[in-house]
Write a protein that holds these residues in place. Structure first.
Motif, short mmCIF file in Angstrom:
data_model
loop_
_atom_site.label_atom_id
_atom_site.label_comp_id
_atom_site.label_asym_id
_atom_site.label_seq_id
_atom_site.Cartn_x
_atom_site.Cartn_y
_atom_site.Cartn_z
N ALA A 62 0.69 -1.15 -0.26
CA ALA A 62 0.25 0.15 -0.34
C ALA A 62 0.92 1.43 0.38
O ALA A 62 0.37 2.25 0.30
N VAL A 63 1.86 1.21 -0.77
CA VAL A 63 2.54 1.59 -0.94
C VAL A 63 3.17 2.65 -1.80
O VAL A 63 2.94 1.55 -2.64
N TYR A 64 3.16 3.57 -2.73
CA TYR A 64 3.48 4.11 -4.13
C TYR A 64 3.86 4.66 -4.62
O TYR A 64 4.03 5.88 -3.97
N ASP A 65 5.26 4.77 -5.51
CA ASP A 65 5.71 5.82 -6.05
C ASP A 65 5.10 7.02 -7.47
O ASP A 65 4.65 5.90 -8.48
N TYR A 66 5.02 7.81 -7.85
CA TYR A 66 4.80 8.44 -8.79
C TYR A 66 5.93 8.60 -9.59
O TYR A 66 6.99 9.43 -9.13
N GLY A 67 6.02 8.90 -10.99
CA GLY A 67 6.40 8.20 -11.68
C GLY A 67 6.50 9.13 -12.36
O GLY A 67 6.09 10.76 -12.20
N GLN A 68 8.01 9.19 -13.62
CA GLN A 68 7.69 10.81 -14.63
C GLN A 68 6.74 11.60 -15.17
O GLN A 68 6.40 12.80 -14.92
#
Length: 511
Positions: free
Chosen positions: A33-39
């Motif tokens: 339940a942790v996400y990163d935002y890409g470019q």
RNA sequence: GCGGGCGUAAUUCAGUGGUAGAAUGCCAGCUUCCCAAGCUGGACGUCGGCGGUUCGAAUCCGCUCGCCCGCUCCA
């Protein structure tokens, strides 16, 4: 439903494939339940933030923005109620596999006992009619008294156990009371577990002297504790608002549905301080304003609806959600709450500082009432992304996947491309790129056929493509291709900036 | 946390005991030049991870991590 779930899967894949959202720490198997935002995602997210800030802070004279720290004095969370309310004792029934709040089970048990008393009272009324002295009956009847003693004992035991963090004691109490699971009817319980939804860490370098400190579970308190600072330093007059965008953290027991419910998330919220008694007027005002804001994104109205809270939280006297029709159904996107003076009063009490405002119009001091608008940034992101995701059948019997993002939010505003890689077209295209890149996030692409390049831009949601062709070299015109209509329009190079400015003009969306 | 489903290339998937494939995508070149054309070449997977069974495991077993769904939770 199945189609919708499918849709969410497609959106997740698309988001990953084109650099919008990645699972956090993926090479280590991810972090739940942790996400990163890409470019691409970072750009879209930033644009959403900017748009919200513009609409709330820049467009309203009486709203200012702050950026409070994530760490706050621990007493903040006692005052806000989060220390108590965010740590429920939970217990599972092993047979039905249902989970309950231990305090709720006990409360329901108490309610049953109370019901017995009421039955006795009702019987008495029926039997003796007007002669029945209810007050005396309640004060003297042995059954009633016995039940009341029971209730008091249970309450005392429960309070003692909770005050001492004695979870085993809570379990024993449930067993002693013979509480059974309403579903399975069994008394086969697991141990009571405490779930604290706040993340904690230590502040202070020396371990022994360190204090527990929490990562804020909501951004609102940063505004409340600063309300007087802002009011005085900004010479703010009620009614006025303080806005903030920032991260908050909740250790959710179950966090799921992609970026809808994450452990680390971002809120965009505004607390509006008003004169007591006028809160409902402002509540209605912000309901309408916020709904209009969502509408201004150009997503079909049918995706939105209001949901009024029937059961209100302890701090609110009116509350509603703006819900969005996500791929998994209608879910909360934004909350609008009339929080009364609860928070400021609490902070007055716990800090010992007066948090009053002198209202020169009525010559009176008071603790203001608060109307809150609080929208999830990640949820808005997901809403926009899922509404934008489109698979289109084209006339030539091929398909294209296109993100029909609102143009002013698109990560890449315009792609510039030469028709071929020869004859000086790339050089010409780069000249145009140089003109535009000061104002817009641009892409340059000369690889592959024009059609393929258009599709690539469609997939990331670029609203406009500028094609430099052989005619450009003759008369300094290019074509601008629209993402949604796929239509091209031939325009002079020196008109491009004006055209883009017009197409991306916020005046049109912000009314 | 419980139950169900799942995890193989960037994506979608095939592969059920003999050490890995397709399509799309991506990169380079040629050719073409306005809506995913073609040709040539290329890179990318310790089959989520760890352990076990076996001469041999992507495949069987156990544990674990992660994702989706239902329940629960979400002041």
């Amino acid at each position: 439903m199945a189609a919708n779930e499918d849709n969410l899967k497609k959106i997740i894949s698309h988001a990953k494939e084109y650099g919008y959202v990645f699972q956090s720490s993926e090479i280590y198997d991810g972090l739940s339940a942790v996400y990163d935002y890409g470019q691409m995602g970072a750009e879209l997210k930033k644009n959403i933030k900017d748009y919200w800030w513009k609409a709330m802070v820049n467009m309203n004279e009486n709203i200012v923005g702050i950026d409070a720290a994530i760490f706050m004095h621990p007493t903040t969370w006692k005052a806000s109620g989060h220390v108590d309310a965010f740590s429920d004792p939970l217990i599972d029934n092993k047979d039905s596999k249902k989970r309950y709040r231990a305090d709720v089970l006990i409360e329901e048990h108490l309610e049953k006992i109370r019901l017995k008393t009421e039955k006795d009272v009702a019987k008495g009324i029926k039997r003796f009619g007007d002669d029945f002295d209810e007050e005396q009956f309640r004060a003297t009847n042995p059954n009633v008294l016995r039940n009341q003693t029971k209730i008091d004992d249970i309450n005392a035991r429960f309070k003692l156990a909770m005050d001492n963090d004695d979870l085993a004691g809570v379990k024993t109490l449930i067993e002693d009371l013979g509480i059974a699971c309403p579903i399975s009817g069994s008394k086969n319980w697991t141990d009571v577990k405490q779930f604290n939804l706040m993340f904690s860490t230590e502040i202070g370098a020396v371990a022994e002297a360190a204090n527990t400190i929490y990562l804020r579970p909501e951004t609102a308190q940063g505004i409340f504790v600063n309300y007087l600072n802002v009011q005085k330093s900004g010479r703010m007059k009620i009614p006025f608002g303080i806005a903030q965008i920032g991260k908050a953290f909740r250790n959710e027991i179950v966090a799921r549905q992609f970026i809808f419910r994450m452990r680390e998330f971002e809120q965009m919220e505004m607390q509006f301080f008003v004169r007591p008694g006028e809160e409902m007027k402002w509540y209605e005002h912000w309901k309408e304003q916020r709904f209009n804001w969502h509408q201004s994104l150009g997503i079909d109205e049918k995706y939105y609806r209001f949901h009024d809270h029937v059961k209100l939280a302890h701090y609110a006297n009116a509350a509603c959600d703006i819900e969005f029709d996500f791929p998994m159904g209608f879910k909360e996107l934004e909350g609008i709450h009339s929080r009364t003076d609860f928070d400021l009063k609490q902070h007055e009490e716990h800090s010992g500082k007066k948090l009053q405002y002198f209202d020169p119009e009525i010559n009176e001091s008071y603790v203001p009432y608060v109307v809150e608008t609080s929208v999830g940034l990640d949820r808005t992101f997901l809403a926009i992304l899922s509404a934008a995701y489109t698979e289109e059948k084209l006339e030539n019997d091929t398909e294209r996947t296109v993100l029909k993002l609102p143009a002013f939010l698109a990560p890449i505003k315009v792609a510039v491309m030469p028709l071929t890689r020869k004859d000086g077209l790339p050089e010409k295209a780069r000249e145009i790129l140089t003109i535009l890149k000061y104002d817009y996030n641009c892409n340059y692409d000369e690889k592959d056929s024009p059609g393929k390049r258009y599709r690539r831009q469609d997939a990331i949601g670029t609203p406009f493509c500028i094609m430099v062709d052989h005619q450009t070299l003759e008369d300094n015109t290019v074509t601008i291709r629209d993402r949604d209509t796929m239509q091209q329009e031939r325009v002079a190079i020196d008109k491009i900036e004006a055209i883009l400015k017009d197409k991306l003009d916020l005046r049109k969306v912000l009314n």
